[in-house]
Design an enzyme around this catalytic site. Structure first.
Site, PDB file in Angstrom:
ATOM      1  N   HIS A  64      16.304  -5.661   6.030  1.00 18.37           N
ATOM      2  CA  HIS A  64      14.997  -6.243   5.673  1.00 18.37           C
ATOM      3  C   HIS A  64      14.769  -7.489   6.512  1.00 18.37           C
ATOM      4  N   LYS A  65      14.378  -7.264   7.792  1.00 20.39           N
ATOM      5  CA  LYS A  65      14.266  -8.357   8.746  1.00 20.39           C
ATOM      6  C   LYS A  65      13.359  -9.476   8.243  1.00 20.39           C
ATOM      7  N   PHE A  66      12.288  -9.122   7.539  1.00 17.54           N
ATOM      8  CA  PHE A  66      11.407 -10.156   6.990  1.00 17.54           C
ATOM      9  C   PHE A  66      11.967 -10.758   5.698  1.00 17.54           C
ATOM     10  N   ASN A  81      -1.257  -9.744  -5.379  1.00 15.82           N
ATOM     11  CA  ASN A  81      -1.652  -8.356  -5.622  1.00 15.82           C
ATOM     12  C   ASN A  81      -2.556  -7.871  -4.488  1.00 15.82           C
ATOM     13  N   PHE A  82      -2.830  -6.586  -4.481  1.00 16.33           N
ATOM     14  CA  PHE A  82      -3.790  -5.947  -3.559  1.00 16.33           C
ATOM     15  C   PHE A  82      -3.425  -6.133  -2.085  1.00 16.33           C
ATOM     16  N   LEU A  83      -2.114  -6.192  -1.799  1.00 16.16           N
ATOM     17  CA  LEU A  83      -1.692  -6.175  -0.395  1.00 16.16           C
ATOM     18  C   LEU A  83      -2.004  -4.794   0.177  1.00 16.16           C
ATOM     19  N   VAL A 123      -2.874  -2.690   4.047  1.00 20.72           N
ATOM     20  CA  VAL A 123      -3.141  -2.596   5.483  1.00 20.72           C
ATOM     21  C   VAL A 123      -3.721  -1.205   5.742  1.00 20.72           C
ATOM     22  N   ARG A 167       3.977  -4.576  11.506  1.00 20.13           N
ATOM     23  CA  ARG A 167       4.455  -5.871  10.999  1.00 20.13           C
ATOM     24  C   ARG A 167       3.298  -6.825  10.665  1.00 20.13           C
ATOM     25  N   LEU A 168       2.169  -6.266  10.267  1.00 24.50           N
ATOM     26  CA  LEU A 168       1.075  -7.131   9.790  1.00 24.50           C
ATOM     27  C   LEU A 168       1.381  -7.705   8.406  1.00 24.50           C
ATOM     28  N   ALA A 169       2.042  -6.905   7.561  1.00 23.75           N
ATOM     29  CA  ALA A 169       2.291  -7.350   6.182  1.00 23.75           C
ATOM     30  C   ALA A 169       3.063  -8.674   6.129  1.00 23.75           C
ATOM     31  N   THR A 173       4.457  -7.293  -8.261  1.00 17.97           N
ATOM     32  CA  THR A 173       5.078  -6.007  -8.565  1.00 17.97           C
ATOM     33  C   THR A 173       4.859  -5.080  -7.380  1.00 17.97           C
ATOM     34  N   LEU A 226      -1.930  -6.413 -12.874  1.00 19.58           N
ATOM     35  CA  LEU A 226      -2.950  -5.358 -12.783  1.00 19.58           C
ATOM     36  C   LEU A 226      -2.724  -4.435 -11.581  1.00 19.58           C
TER      37      LEU A 226
HETATM   38  S1  MYA Z   1       2.185  -4.058  -4.093  1.00 18.35           S
HETATM   39  C1  MYA Z   1       1.034  -2.919  -3.380  1.00 18.35           C
HETATM   40  C2  MYA Z   1       1.277  -2.779  -1.919  1.00 18.35           C
HETATM   41  N1  MYA Z   1       0.273  -1.970  -1.294  1.00 18.35           N
HETATM   42  C3  MYA Z   1       0.387  -0.673  -1.027  1.00 18.35           C
HETATM   43  O1  MYA Z   1       1.403  -0.065  -1.291  1.00 18.35           O
HETATM   44  C4  MYA Z   1      -0.823  -0.007  -0.396  1.00 18.35           C
HETATM   45  C5  MYA Z   1      -0.475   1.024   0.645  1.00 18.35           C
HETATM   46  N2  MYA Z   1       0.417   0.452   1.644  1.00 18.35           N
HETATM   47  C6  MYA Z   1       0.030  -0.473   2.572  1.00 18.35           C
HETATM   48  O2  MYA Z   1      -1.110  -0.908   2.622  1.00 18.35           O
HETATM   49  C7  MYA Z   1       1.103  -0.947   3.548  1.00 18.35           C
HETATM   50  O3  MYA Z   1       2.139   0.011   3.596  1.00 18.35           O
HETATM   51  C8  MYA Z   1       1.683  -2.341   3.161  1.00 18.35           C
HETATM   52  C9  MYA Z   1       2.833  -2.703   4.112  1.00 18.35           C
HETATM   53  C10 MYA Z   1       0.598  -3.394   3.321  1.00 18.35           C
HETATM   54  C11 MYA Z   1       2.232  -2.344   1.737  1.00 18.35           C
HETATM   55  N3  MYA Z   1       5.396  -5.829  -0.875  1.00 18.35           N
HETATM   56  O4  MYA Z   1       3.272  -4.454   8.091  1.00 18.35           O
HETATM   57  P1  MYA Z   1       4.541  -3.719   7.970  1.00 18.35           P
HETATM   58  C12 MYA Z   1       7.571  -5.128   3.716  1.00 18.35           C
HETATM   59  C13 MYA Z   1       6.094  -6.689  -0.091  1.00 18.35           C
HETATM   60  O5  MYA Z   1       5.086  -3.161   9.232  1.00 18.35           O
HETATM   61  P2  MYA Z   1       3.113  -1.706   6.506  1.00 18.35           P
HETATM   62  C14 MYA Z   1       1.377  -5.598  -3.933  1.00 18.35           C
HETATM   63  O6  MYA Z   1       0.229  -5.679  -3.641  1.00 18.35           O
HETATM   64  C15 MYA Z   1       8.662  -4.206   4.239  1.00 18.35           C
HETATM   65  O7  MYA Z   1       9.772  -4.242   3.368  1.00 18.35           O
HETATM   66  N4  MYA Z   1       6.612  -6.369   1.099  1.00 18.35           N
HETATM   67  O8  MYA Z   1       4.425  -2.537   6.879  1.00 18.35           O
HETATM   68  C16 MYA Z   1       2.225  -6.843  -4.159  1.00 18.35           C
HETATM   69  C17 MYA Z   1       8.918  -4.815   5.602  1.00 18.35           C
HETATM   70  O9  MYA Z   1       9.686  -6.008   5.460  1.00 18.35           O
HETATM   71  P3  MYA Z   1      11.277  -5.933   5.752  1.00 18.35           P
HETATM   72  C18 MYA Z   1       6.404  -5.115   1.523  1.00 18.35           C
HETATM   73  O10 MYA Z   1       3.579  -0.474   5.826  1.00 18.35           O
HETATM   74  C19 MYA Z   1       2.504  -7.457  -2.814  1.00 18.35           C
HETATM   75  C20 MYA Z   1       7.528  -5.253   6.041  1.00 18.35           C
HETATM   76  O11 MYA Z   1       6.745  -5.363   4.826  1.00 18.35           O
HETATM   77  C21 MYA Z   1       5.693  -4.179   0.784  1.00 18.35           C
HETATM   78  O12 MYA Z   1       2.188  -1.557   7.650  1.00 18.35           O
HETATM   79  C22 MYA Z   1       3.491  -8.582  -2.858  1.00 18.35           C
HETATM   80  C23 MYA Z   1       6.883  -4.201   6.927  1.00 18.35           C
HETATM   81  O13 MYA Z   1       5.614  -4.676   7.292  1.00 18.35           O
HETATM   82  C24 MYA Z   1       5.189  -4.572  -0.470  1.00 18.35           C
HETATM   83  N5  MYA Z   1       4.498  -3.747  -1.275  1.00 18.35           N
HETATM   84  O14 MYA Z   1       2.386  -2.642   5.410  1.00 18.35           O
HETATM   85  C25 MYA Z   1       3.729  -9.200  -1.503  1.00 18.35           C
HETATM   86  N6  MYA Z   1       5.636  -3.026   1.473  1.00 18.35           N
HETATM   87  O15 MYA Z   1      11.442  -5.582   7.204  1.00 18.35           O
HETATM   88  C26 MYA Z   1       4.809 -10.260  -1.492  1.00 18.35           C
HETATM   89  C27 MYA Z   1       6.304  -3.238   2.606  1.00 18.35           C
HETATM   90  O16 MYA Z   1      11.842  -7.286   5.421  1.00 18.35           O
HETATM   91  C28 MYA Z   1       4.333 -11.541  -2.078  1.00 18.35           C
HETATM   92  N7  MYA Z   1       6.786  -4.492   2.651  1.00 18.35           N
HETATM   93  O17 MYA Z   1      11.817  -4.854   4.848  1.00 18.35           O
HETATM   94  C29 MYA Z   1       5.393 -12.612  -2.000  1.00 18.35           C
HETATM   95  C30 MYA Z   1       4.942 -13.943  -2.607  1.00 18.35           C
HETATM   96  C31 MYA Z   1       3.946 -14.671  -1.709  1.00 18.35           C
HETATM   97  C32 MYA Z   1       3.389 -15.958  -2.318  1.00 18.35           C
HETATM   98  C33 MYA Z   1       4.427 -17.060  -2.488  1.00 18.35           C
HETATM   99  C34 MYA Z   1       3.786 -18.367  -3.018  1.00 18.35           C
HETATM  100  C35 MYA Z   1       4.796 -19.409  -3.274  1.00 18.35           C
HETATM  101  O1  JJ1 Z   2       1.058   8.519 -11.890  1.00 20.71           O
HETATM  102  C1  JJ1 Z   2       2.202   8.700 -11.514  1.00 20.71           C
HETATM  103  N1  JJ1 Z   2       2.779   9.897 -11.561  1.00 20.71           N
HETATM  104  C2  JJ1 Z   2       2.145  11.043 -12.176  1.00 20.71           C
HETATM  105  C3  JJ1 Z   2       1.533  11.978 -11.174  1.00 20.71           C
HETATM  106  C4  JJ1 Z   2       2.551  12.595 -10.277  1.00 20.71           C
HETATM  107  C5  JJ1 Z   2       1.931  13.441  -9.236  1.00 20.71           C
HETATM  108  C6  JJ1 Z   2       2.947  13.869  -8.248  1.00 20.71           C
HETATM  109  N2  JJ1 Z   2       3.634  12.766  -7.607  1.00 20.71           N
HETATM  110  C7  JJ1 Z   2       3.158  11.693 -13.090  1.00 20.71           C
HETATM  111  N3  JJ1 Z   2       2.692  12.668 -13.855  1.00 20.71           N
HETATM  112  C8  JJ1 Z   2       3.468  13.313 -14.864  1.00 20.71           C
HETATM  113  C9  JJ1 Z   2       2.774  13.105 -16.197  1.00 20.71           C
HETATM  114  C10 JJ1 Z   2       3.368  13.923 -17.327  1.00 20.71           C
HETATM  115  C11 JJ1 Z   2       2.387  13.978 -18.480  1.00 20.71           C
HETATM  116  C12 JJ1 Z   2       2.941  14.753 -19.649  1.00 20.71           C
HETATM  117  C13 JJ1 Z   2       4.258  14.189 -20.079  1.00 20.71           C
HETATM  118  C14 JJ1 Z   2       5.246  14.095 -18.940  1.00 20.71           C
HETATM  119  C15 JJ1 Z   2       4.665  13.320 -17.783  1.00 20.71           C
HETATM  120  O2  JJ1 Z   2       4.301  11.308 -13.151  1.00 20.71           O
HETATM  121  C16 JJ1 Z   2       3.050   7.548 -11.012  1.00 20.71           C
HETATM  122  C17 JJ1 Z   2       3.689   6.788 -12.132  1.00 20.71           C
HETATM  123  O3  JJ1 Z   2       4.484   7.618 -12.872  1.00 20.71           O
HETATM  124  N4  JJ1 Z   2       2.203   6.652 -10.263  1.00 20.71           N
HETATM  125  C18 JJ1 Z   2       2.433   6.344  -8.998  1.00 20.71           C
HETATM  126  O4  JJ1 Z   2       3.371   6.809  -8.378  1.00 20.71           O
HETATM  127  C19 JJ1 Z   2       1.481   5.364  -8.400  1.00 20.71           C
HETATM  128  C20 JJ1 Z   2       2.209   4.226  -7.762  1.00 20.71           C
HETATM  129  C21 JJ1 Z   2       3.094   3.453  -8.711  1.00 20.71           C
HETATM  130  C22 JJ1 Z   2       3.579   2.152  -8.082  1.00 20.71           C
HETATM  131  C23 JJ1 Z   2       2.504   1.144  -8.172  1.00 20.71           C
HETATM  132  C24 JJ1 Z   2       2.637  -0.097  -7.365  1.00 20.71           C
HETATM  133  C25 JJ1 Z   2       1.533  -1.006  -7.744  1.00 20.71           C
HETATM  134  C26 JJ1 Z   2       1.532  -2.322  -7.087  1.00 20.71           C
HETATM  135  C27 JJ1 Z   2       0.635  -3.250  -7.779  1.00 20.71           C
HETATM  136  O5  JJ1 Z   2       0.756  -4.555  -7.559  1.00 20.71           O
END
Ligand code: MYA
Ligand code: JJ1
Length: 388
Positions: A2-4, A136-138, A140, A148-150, A172, A388
């Site tokens: 986890h380089k970052f 939240n809502f990270l 790309v 490596r935008l994240a 989360t 949320l």
């Molecule tokens: S969780 C929801 C995250 N969003 C999604 O899953 C939506 C779909 N995915 C994407 O949009 C992209 O894949 C994202 C990564 C943007 C997630 N949290 O730019 P990269 C690390 C933290 O090449 P991409 C939410 O919103 C990864 O381990 N880090 O990757 C809470 C690697 O680092 P390392 C994550 O896929 C967010 C690096 O990023 C996550 O293009 C909390 C790769 O970057 C993740 N969910 O973009 C953020 N996913 O090499 C942290 C990947 O070290 C907040 N990575 O493994 C920290 C507190 C900040 C405030 C502090 C205040 C004091």
């Molecule tokens: O919704 C989720 N899973 C569903 C659908 C699965 C579809 C195939 N992958 C699921 N369904 C089974 C339901 C069944 C109903 C009758 C009783 C037995 C069970 O399991 C999952 C959670 O389980 N959701 C996701 O994977 C969405 C992403 C979750 C990570 C969210 C990160 C949020 C970051 C916010 O800050």
């Protein structure tokens, strides 16, 4: 590996067993004068933008980015589809900072291609109330992944949080990073089993027919608890007292005051639903339950485009058994045409999940703290926090 994350003040995997490390901040605050005053550099094609969620136009751009690029399940069948009203609510709580709603645009086209947000919150960890940012809502854009935008976005939101003299954060994610403070399981309660099966959200159980399945998940038409009603503005003081008292038992929980309860828990059509039990005798508020609305887009189904999901939020029972209270929550969710009711195994949720016919999902949710170490990894039932 986890380089970052190896460079950040978060618990590292190698420290997991080591309970000689003290509980609390990992590094001390730096003087505000030492906080970097200019934004981090983005690759030269991109520029920072602050997203004004009051603006219909900007809110819409954020909505479109997330609708097309935010979180999906592991088989890419569903994608979270937060509504604009929900985003406004989630991002404008008491004391929010507009500067923490951070976008990235392509310089030439001005297209919004990435996003990350923070909102301020007081979070209690054991006896310490800590000012934090909830991140939240990270997101790309799919076409710009793995560049490596994240990490740049995370550093930039960290910088802007530091500028407000805040040094901790909570977040989360569905992915494992260094290092979860706790890991939760998603549970799902079918309300509209036929649709859930049709769209591949769930499967017909072994030795089950569609009609037996529909019967299994049938609910009464009306709630059963006397005095069960929607929360109203005049209930804010009573609900705040009830909730504050309830959340005391958890290791990590928000420190809600009346302003927070008004914002986070008063019903908002299509966003947040809250119900309580007012004793018909004493008019005391004895129990409370709430859920938020988070639909998912159904990817590539001929017949259905949206899955209507309710997510369990904060629930408190003092008189009504929690099972009965949550059964009433399921009944109102069904009346409101939700297809499924989701919950994490946080707080006391374990005590009603199986009984009320929730089943475990294929998703987990990991909770994290930034710049705060707990001595141990917590059980999910020690968490009193829902993001949320
Ligand atoms: S969780 C929801 C995250 N969003 C999604 O899953 C939506 C779909 N995915 C994407 O949009 C992209 O894949 C994202 C990564 C943007 C997630 N949290 O730019 P990269 C690390 C933290 O090449 P991409 C939410 O919103 C990864 O381990 N880090 O990757 C809470 C690697 O680092 P390392 C994550 O896929 C967010 C690096 O990023 C996550 O293009 C909390 C790769 O970057 C993740 N969910 O973009 C953020 N996913 O090499 C942290 C990947 O070290 C907040 N990575 O493994 C920290 C507190 C900040 C405030 C502090 C205040 C004091
Ligand atoms: O919704 C989720 N899973 C569903 C659908 C699965 C579809 C195939 N992958 C699921 N369904 C089974 C339901 C069944 C109903 C009758 C009783 C037995 C069970 O399991 C999952 C959670 O389980 N959701 C996701 O994977 C969405 C992403 C979750 C990570 C969210 C990160 C949020 C970051 C916010 O800050």
């Amino acid at each position: 590996r986890h380089k970052f994350w190896e460079t950040q003040p978060v618990r590292q995997f190698k420290d997991l067993g080591d309970s000689s490390l003290p509980e609390g901040p990992i590094e001390p605050p730096t003087p505000l004068s030492e906080v970097k005053q200019e934004p981090y550099n983005l690759p030269s094609q991109y520029e920072w933008t602050t997203c004004d969620m009051d603006s219909e136009e900007m809110c819409n751009e954020v909505y479109v980015l997330l609708t097309n690029n935010y979180v999906e399940d592991d088989e890419n069948m569903f994608r979270f589809n937060y509504s604009k009203e929900f985003l406004r609510w989630a991002l404008r709580p008491p004391g929010f900072y507009r500067s923490w709603h951070i976008g990235v645009r392509v310089k030439t086209s001005k297209k919004l291609v990435a996003f990350i947000t923070g909102v301020p919150a007081r979070i209690r960890v054991r006896d310490n109330v800590v000012m934090m940012a909830e991140i939240n809502f990270l997101c790309v854009h799919k076409k710009l992944r793995s560049k490596r935008l994240a990490p740049v976005m995370i550093k930039e939101v960290t910088r802007r949080v530091h500028m407000e003299n805040i040094w901790q954060a909570a977040y989360t994610a569905g992915v494992v990073l260094p290092t979860p403070v706790s890991t939760c399981q998603y549970w799902h309660r079918s309300l509209n089993p036929k649709k859930l099966i049709d769209v591949g959200f769930s499967r017909l159980g072994a030795r089950m027919t569609m009609s037996r399945t529909i019967k299994l998940y049938k609910l009464p038409d009306q709630t059963v608890t006397p005095g069960f009603r929607k929360m109203e503005p005049h209930d804010v003081p009573a609900v705040t007292r009830l909730l504050r008292n309830y959340l005391k038992q958890f290791v990590v929980a928000p420190d809600f005051d009346e302003n927070d309860v008004e914002h986070w828990l008063l019903p908002k059509e299509g966003v947040i639903d809250s119900y309580l039990v007012e004793s018909p005798q004493t008019h005391e508020i004895t129990d409370f339950c709430s859920f938020y609305t988070l639909p998912s887009s159904i990817l590539g189904n001929q017949n259905h485009t949206t899955l209507k999901a309710a997510y369990s939020y904060y629930n408190v029972s003092t008189k009504t058994p929690l099972i009965q209270l949550m059964n009433d929550a399921l009944i109102v969710a069904k009346q409101k045409d939700f297809d499924v009711f989701n919950a994490l195994d946080v707080m006391q949720n374990d005590s009603f999940l199986k009984e009320l016919k929730f089943g475990p999902g294929d998703g987990k949710l990991h909770y994290y703290l930034y710049n705060y170490r707990t001595k141990h990894v917590l059980r999910s039932s020690e968490l009193g926090l829902v993001l949320l």
